[in-house]
Design an enzyme around this catalytic site. Structure first.
Site, mmCIF file in Angstrom:
data_model
loop_
_atom_site.group_PDB
_atom_site.id
_atom_site.type_symbol
_atom_site.label_atom_id
_atom_site.label_comp_id
_atom_site.label_asym_id
_atom_site.label_seq_id
_atom_site.Cartn_x
_atom_site.Cartn_y
_atom_site.Cartn_z
ATOM 1 N N ASP A 180 1.069 -1.037 -0.016
ATOM 2 C CA ASP A 180 0.077 -0.167 0.103
ATOM 3 C C ASP A 180 0.884 1.208 -0.173
ATOM 4 O O ASP A 180 1.757 1.480 0.755
ATOM 5 C CB ASP A 180 -0.812 0.127 1.229
ATOM 6 C CG ASP A 180 -1.944 1.103 0.985
ATOM 7 O OD1 ASP A 180 -2.336 1.273 -0.007
ATOM 8 O OD2 ASP A 180 -2.596 1.162 2.271
ATOM 9 N N ASN A 231 -10.295 -2.824 -6.744
ATOM 10 C CA ASN A 231 -9.355 -1.949 -7.459
ATOM 11 C C ASN A 231 -10.127 -1.609 -9.102
ATOM 12 O O ASN A 231 -9.651 -0.628 -9.544
ATOM 13 C CB ASN A 231 -8.011 -2.462 -7.845
ATOM 14 C CG ASN A 231 -7.338 -2.333 -6.586
ATOM 15 O OD1 ASN A 231 -6.349 -3.074 -6.259
ATOM 16 N ND2 ASN A 231 -7.474 -1.220 -5.666
#
Length: 250
Positions: free
Chosen positions: A21, A69
């Site tokens: 991340d 996503n």
């Protein structure tokens, strides 16, 4: 003393999972497009994968692209898919040099055709490697995986192939994407966020969680080693008390 010298090579986790991340925030801090952060994130992947292979970690699972996503802006999704294809093609020699086998989990059929083709090629080329297995979680979410496993078992029961009384946690695990892959002992998340984000929810029941403020593009060899050292300093009890554990249990 260097980080590596602090490691106990006899107590390494078999399986490390990483939520990579911070690519977008890394780029934003530098006044760049988010896509540049993803490109530098690939460099971090190379460092971490090579370190895992060097240390002898058996399995390394990287959360590369979640089902959520797909909801990002189309230009970013397109750029990520293009980067995926280009990276896989480019990194095959690195995988071969480090004796790394490539494996995938997730809804791979939802990926673009060229991405699936490159993945299939890399998996075929590296299938006989017997060092670290690098597992890419692509178009993956734990809820999708668990739901999919439940559907498979329900169909098998309906077809008379499984007796409902046979359903156990072990049978359920055999219908997950991670069949034949041990549960991770250590889960690392970069960027300072402290959540699991729909990743390996079934498999991390007893996994040690490690959160770091470092953004993924800046995460390197020493950072991985430091996470492993932190893991080795913990007592893993699996519901027992300390006195029940032998000195060989970590």
């Amino acid at each position: 003393m260097s980080f590596e010298k602090q490691l106990d090579k006899n107590r390494l986790p078999r399986h490390i999972a990483i939520i990579m991340d911070g690519n977008g925030r890394w780029a934003k801090k530098k006044g760049k497009l988010r896509v540049l952060g993803h490109e530098y994130g690939v460099k971090a992947v190379r460092k971490v994968v090579e370190t895992a292979a060097e240390l002898g970690i058996e399995f390394l699972t990287l959360y590369a692209f979640s089902t959520e996503n797909w909801n990002r802006p189309q230009y970013e999704v397109d750029a990520l898919m293009h980067l995926l294809v280009r990276t896989i093609n480019k990194e095959i020699p690195t995988l071969q040099k480090n004796n790394i086998k490539l494996h995938t989990i997730g809804d791979i059929d939802s990926l673009p055709r060229d991405a699936k083709a490159e993945l299939s090629k890399a998996i075929e080329i590296t299938k006989n490697n017997n060092g670290t297995t690098m597992v890419l979680a692509l178009s993956y979410s734990a809820r999708w995986e668990i739901t999919n496993a439940a559907k498979k078992i329900a169909i098998a029961v309906k077809d008379g192939k499984i007796d409902p009384e046979q359903i156990s946690k072990h049978l359920f695990s055999e219908h997950l994407n991670t069949v034949n892959i041990p549960d991770p002992e250590l889960l690392i998340r970069t960027s300072g966020e402290k959540r699991i984000s729909n990743f390996l929810l079934w498999q991390i029941a007893y996994t040690e969680l490690y959160f770091t403020e470092i953004l993924w593009p800046d995460f390197g060899k020493n950072d991985l080693i430091n996470a492993i050292i932190d893991y080795q300093n913990r007592e893993r009890r699996f519901g027992k008390i300390s006195e029940q554990l032998g000195s060989d249990v970590t």
